[in-house]
Enzyme design. Structure first.
Site, mmCIF file in Angstrom:
data_model
loop_
_atom_site.group_PDB
_atom_site.id
_atom_site.type_symbol
_atom_site.label_atom_id
_atom_site.label_comp_id
_atom_site.label_asym_id
_atom_site.label_seq_id
_atom_site.Cartn_x
_atom_site.Cartn_y
_atom_site.Cartn_z
ATOM 1 N N HIS A 177 2.121 7.312 -1.819
ATOM 2 C CA HIS A 177 2.049 7.492 -0.492
ATOM 3 C C HIS A 177 3.599 6.875 0.424
ATOM 4 C CE1 HIS A 177 -2.196 9.276 -0.457
ATOM 5 N NE2 HIS A 177 -1.510 9.988 -0.809
ATOM 6 N N PRO A 222 -12.550 -2.913 5.581
ATOM 7 C CA PRO A 222 -11.673 -2.408 4.487
ATOM 8 C C PRO A 222 -10.578 -1.336 5.306
ATOM 9 C CG PRO A 222 -13.720 -1.792 5.257
ATOM 10 C CD PRO A 222 -13.690 -1.955 5.267
#
Length: 392
Positions: A72, A294
């Site tokens: 990405h 996270p």
């Protein structure tokens, strides 16, 4: 039994360290209280920073990563359904992240262990550490048969997580702990459906945060912010999909492909750092020393950077007879840890709804995201931290 480095824990930190030491001819043994199936099957992070990807290539363990990993070059932010893109690759001189599940990373590390001389003791229970404050530590454990074993070593590295024996072996008078408990959790699902977008979407909606992620072109990982006392049984798949699509906004939500979930869980969010990360001949790495929410995708990546720094220090000790790297390990690792904690805290603060937020707080979030949308320097700061700061 005698070794140079005893590693407690066969998670990412322990296994990366074991491979790095084996590559440089340093003898080590890994003690893991569970079996391989348990460790490899844990559903964890899936975004690898550039440092982690480079390290896997350096170890010659990137064949499957190169074949299956999703590179990405950017990510997406969403404010009440309005999407805008962050060109991480363009803003950081070509650095990217790669989506490749932690389970896959662990599989690659375990598969290569035997042929590379990485010794792992599975189901090592009741581990104790003695003599870490001297010159010859001893680690003892019991196997499933009931037999007791011990290994004498030069150094012990605790990669055994928040509840392991390693951090508890450091005297309370030596250690300081810093913690922030967030007043919400993440409700996440895995489903065999194609992702809604080629890159991740971090969505701030008036009803709360949502994340559209993936594990492969056919497997999606989605999260929504939830109360910390939510019950899984109250969240049917239909209710989850409806709430996710609402928070992603009408345009993105209309493109979400729904399907039955095969894994569903609620994870609390927490920041935690223990200082120092070294006590005499005992070192901490990974979750044994720190936890981050996270949001910034830093957990496994921080563990990898810890052991990259530590492996370098051990090589210096054994090949150059210098302890400079060992003596600087804690301060060097913590400098990187705190930057990651800061980024994860900040990214969480601008994307989540807090219980005590009022209209002013909400407007501040919106202004921050609008500023990022219109400022290349702000986007560059986000991108540099997201793809991972270089090792220093």
């Amino acid at each position: 039994m005698r070794t140079q480095v005893a590693i407690i824990g066969a998670g990412p930190a322990g296994m990366f360290l074991a491979h790095l030491l084996a590559r440089d001819g340093i003898d080590a043994i890994v003690l893991e209280r569970h079996d391989r199936e348990y460790v490899e099957g844990r559903v964890r992070a899936g975004v690898l920073e550039q440092v982690t990807v480079d390290l896997l290539h350096g170890l010659g363990l990137a064949d499957r990563l190169d074949e299956q990993g999703l590179v990405h070059g950017g990510t997406n932010l969403s404010l009440d359904g309005e999407l805008f893109h962050i060109d991480m690759e363009g803003l950081t001189d070509g650095r990217t992240v790669t989506v490749y599940g932690q389970q896959e990373v662990m599989h690659d590390l375990f598969e290569a262990a035997d042929e590379r001389g990485v010794r792992i003791v599975w189901n090592a229970r009741e581990v104790t550490i003695e003599g870490a404050d001297g010159t010859a530590p001893t680690v003892r454990w019991r196997e499933q048969t009931g037999d007791q074993y011990e290994v004498r070593c030069d150094f012990v590295v605790g990669c055994d997580g928040q509840h392991g024996v390693s951090r508890k072996s450091i005297p309370a008078s030596v250690q300081r702990e810093f913690e922030r408990i967030y007043p919400f959790g993440w409700l996440g699902i895995l489903a065999e459906v194609p992702p809604v977008e080629d890159e991740l979407i971090y969505a701030n909606h008036e009803r709360g945060f949502a994340l559209a992620s993936m594990r492969s072109p056919t497997r999606s990982r989605y999260y929504i912010q939830c109360d910390i006392d939510e019950k899984l049984e109250d969240w049917s798949d239909e209710r989850f999909w409806d709430e996710l699509c609402l928070r992603l906004g009408p345009e993105v939500g209309a493109r979400v492909v729904r399907g039955p979930s095969f894994e569903k869980s609620i994870a609390p969010l927490r920041s935690f750092v223990a200082e120092p990360m070294r006590w005499n001949r005992l070192f901490l790495a990974g979750d044994a020393a720190h936890i981050v929410p996270p949001t910034g995708a830093k957990g496994m990546n921080l563990a990898v950077s810890d052991v990259a720094i530590l492996a370098e220090a051990f090589v210096e000790h054994y090949t150059e007879n210098s302890d400079a790297g060992i003596d600087n390990y804690s301060s060097r690792a913590l400098a990187r840890v705190w930057k990651a904690v800061r980024f994860s805290w900040w990214f969480t603060s601008i994307t989540h709804r807090y219980p005590d937020m009022d209209g002013f707080d909400r407007r501040m979030q919106m202004a921050e995201l609008e500023y990022i949308r219109g400022s290349l320097p702000a986007q560059r700061t986000l991108a540099e931290n997201y793809v991972g700061l270089p090792l220093e």
